[in-house]
Every structure is written in structure tokens, then in C-alpha cells.
Design an enzyme around this catalytic site. Sequence first.
Site, PDB file in Angstrom:
ATOM      1  N   LEU A  27      39.387   1.247  62.010  1.00  0.00           N
ATOM      2  CA  LEU A  27      38.215   1.731  61.675  1.00  0.00           C
ATOM      3  C   LEU A  27      37.494   1.841  62.887  1.00  0.00           C
ATOM      4  O   LEU A  27      37.420   0.949  63.975  1.00  0.00           O
ATOM      5  CB  LEU A  27      37.553   0.499  60.769  1.00  0.00           C
ATOM      6  CG  LEU A  27      37.888   0.845  59.291  1.00  0.00           C
ATOM      7  CD1 LEU A  27      37.521  -0.709  58.623  1.00  0.00           C
ATOM      8  CD2 LEU A  27      37.306   1.850  58.822  1.00  0.00           C
ATOM      9  N   THR A  29      33.849   1.377  64.426  1.00  0.00           N
ATOM     10  CA  THR A  29      32.437   0.513  64.157  1.00  0.00           C
ATOM     11  C   THR A  29      31.469   0.843  65.165  1.00  0.00           C
ATOM     12  O   THR A  29      30.418   0.512  64.862  1.00  0.00           O
ATOM     13  CB  THR A  29      32.697  -0.913  64.179  1.00  0.00           C
ATOM     14  OG1 THR A  29      33.348  -1.172  65.470  1.00  0.00           O
ATOM     15  CG2 THR A  29      33.953  -1.295  62.889  1.00  0.00           C
ATOM     16  N   ALA A  79      34.507  -0.542  71.291  1.00  0.00           N
ATOM     17  CA  ALA A  79      33.979   0.252  70.217  1.00  0.00           C
ATOM     18  C   ALA A  79      34.301  -0.376  68.779  1.00  0.00           C
ATOM     19  O   ALA A  79      33.533  -0.518  67.683  1.00  0.00           O
ATOM     20  CB  ALA A  79      34.389   1.846  70.099  1.00  0.00           C
ATOM     21  N   GLU A  80      35.645  -0.995  68.918  1.00  0.00           N
ATOM     22  CA  GLU A  80      36.094  -1.532  67.510  1.00  0.00           C
ATOM     23  C   GLU A  80      35.385  -3.014  67.255  1.00  0.00           C
ATOM     24  O   GLU A  80      35.102  -3.151  66.015  1.00  0.00           O
ATOM     25  CB  GLU A  80      37.384  -1.799  67.639  1.00  0.00           C
ATOM     26  CG  GLU A  80      38.251  -0.470  67.592  1.00  0.00           C
ATOM     27  CD  GLU A  80      38.144   0.422  66.467  1.00  0.00           C
ATOM     28  OE1 GLU A  80      37.848   0.052  65.275  1.00  0.00           O
ATOM     29  OE2 GLU A  80      38.109   1.821  66.790  1.00  0.00           O
ATOM     30  N   SER A  81      35.341  -3.780  68.155  1.00  0.00           N
ATOM     31  CA  SER A  81      34.745  -5.246  67.729  1.00  0.00           C
ATOM     32  C   SER A  81      33.995  -5.836  68.820  1.00  0.00           C
ATOM     33  O   SER A  81      33.442  -6.829  68.649  1.00  0.00           O
ATOM     34  CB  SER A  81      36.250  -6.035  67.859  1.00  0.00           C
ATOM     35  OG  SER A  81      36.516  -6.314  69.238  1.00  0.00           O
TER      36      SER A  81
END
Length: 354
Positions: A27, A29, A79-81
Site C-alpha cells: 500500500l 500511504t 512513504a509506507e510507514s
Amino acid sequence: MDNSRTLLPAGIAAAVLGLLIMIPVLLMTMGNQAQPAHAGCVPTGGSTGGIPEQYRQAVTDAATDAGVPTALVAAQIQAESGWNPEARSPAGAQGIAQFRSDTWEAYGAGADPFDPLAGIAALGRYLKAIRAEVQHLGTTEAERIDLSLAAYNAGPGAVLQHRGIPPFPETQDYVRKINQRAQLDFSADCTPLGGAVLGELNTGTWAHPLPGGILTSGFGFRGCVAGVQCNEFVSTHRGLDFSTGGGATVLAPADMRVTSVGSNQYQGDYIVGRMTEEPGLVFQFHHCAPDSHQVGQGDTVAAGTALCTEGSSGNSARAHLHFQINAPDADDSRPTYTHALDPFPLLTQKGIAL
């Protein structure tokens, strides 16, 4: 890539891919996160690249495994977490790299998805797999990186189906933002992912490496040379020497990717590059004038692109260019004297008057 110092027409940078079977994707995020403000190209990461200290080695190892720049992996994790190993998404993605359960089963090597080091390693394995599926669609390293990012977001199937970055706004935005974040937040020197692309590639013609230069030394045995330290590499010449007397511009003879730029005692200020097309010959340019490099490692340049200025750095008695061509299996990470080919017949075949 809209954030790189590209001089290519927009159409050339558009080649990417898609596959018939969608691989579960991680994903994204970052879409709703505020982007840092920058005054020009001033990387916020500094000399450490902005990667949290406890994850630097893991990120480097993952990038090496995947065959991508370290800044790319760092930008994706941010970007992800946001580097949170306990991160969860409403769609079920977990951990520092936000893997969904089915993708984690394939790439997590049986580890805990909330183990940050395991998550970073899994990200490297996943990137390696999807990169292998789509990289044949790119002609430059920058394009191959963009294709890999598109495959990460939309799935390799989508990239292969569209033979390029799919026309999905989310995917196109993801590729752009990861490139921007990697360059500005995780690069110590503002280097774009994959290097810059300079000039119009695939012209099919070669350029003289030193226009106006007179051939002053041929390929093969020539004995010692007055004014320079004599050794087996000087007495048996591995390239051609050209001279205009100093100050002329050294050019890329063919489309190539710059693989090494530096300076040492013997070759002086040098540039090494590999042809982007078959047969992938390796070019070496020695004795550039100090601080005259106009390209950097990772840049992809067209035939005729300015590389440096003719000089006399290193083991040289006068201003000249030592131009060398090595076979495709030669090391392109540094100057070498192995696998050298006589440039004279190759340049002549390409219509270069010597």
C-alpha cells in the site's frame, strides 16, 4: 522523471510495463502526507542520507539485493510507514514496509512482519523480483527504476500490459513522489535516481572523443615515453592518445551510462562508461583537466555529450586524452588495462576520421 536534470524529450522517458497476473502490492500511504519544502535542490538528509541509524545497514543491504539505489528503498519506507515498525493500514498492510499478508508470505521468509529488519530485507527481495519482470522495457537505468516503482504500486502485470508506466494517476504520482523524495530527502548530493539523462539517445552515430584532436599515440607496444613514469602500461599502450594542445572538450563517442568518475595517480581525472546498446563496450577517458567533469556516475549520456576538458592530470607529460575501449566483459567500476581493444578500427568503422 520530472525531478531529474533530464534534457530528453518527454516521450523518451515514458517506456514502462504491466503483467497478466497481478502480484499483491504494498500500500502507498504517502499520498496524504505533507511534503517537505525545499529551496532548490538542497537534500535534507545530509551526509547520512536521512536514514535512521538503526536501519542504515539493513536499507543498504536491501538496496544491494534489489539492485536499486539505497535512496529508493529509504524513500519507499518513509512513504509506507514513516519508519514505524508497528504501522498498520485499514487494508491490512503491516510493518515498516507495509506488506499485506499474502505478499509477506511470499517474501517475508517466515519472519514476524513487525520485525523492522525482516521487513526491510523482504522489501529488497520483493523489489528484486518485480524489477526482474519489467526492467527489459527500459533503455536507461532511470527508466528501469521508474518501471520498478510502477510495478511496486500497480503490479508488474499492469506495467507489462501497458509496456510502460500504466495510465493510473495514483501510480504516476507514486513514481514521481518516490523519485522526488529519494533525491531530496535521502541523497547527500541531490543525485536523481538512476542518474541524469543528457541528450537524445539512440542516434545511431558515433562522435570523435576529442574533436580536432591529432592522434599522437596508437594502440600496442610503443616503449617508454619521455616525461612520464615508464611501466608496462605506458610501454604497451591500451588505447589511443589524442591532443589539441589542451582545453578541448572530451565527448562521449556513443550513447553510454557513466559508471565511474574519479581521480588517481596514473589516469588522473577520469571517466568510465558503458554503451547503453549492444555490444556494451566499455569506454575510458583519462587525464581530464582537474575539476572539469561535466557528468556524474549514473548519468546516461548521448553520443556527442560533453564529458570533461582535455588536460594533463595524472601520469601525463602534456595535455591530451587517453581514450580506451574495453570488451563488454571488462570491469566498468574503475579504470583498468585489461580486456582492452584497439579503438582505431572501431572508430574508423563508425566513420570517425583519425
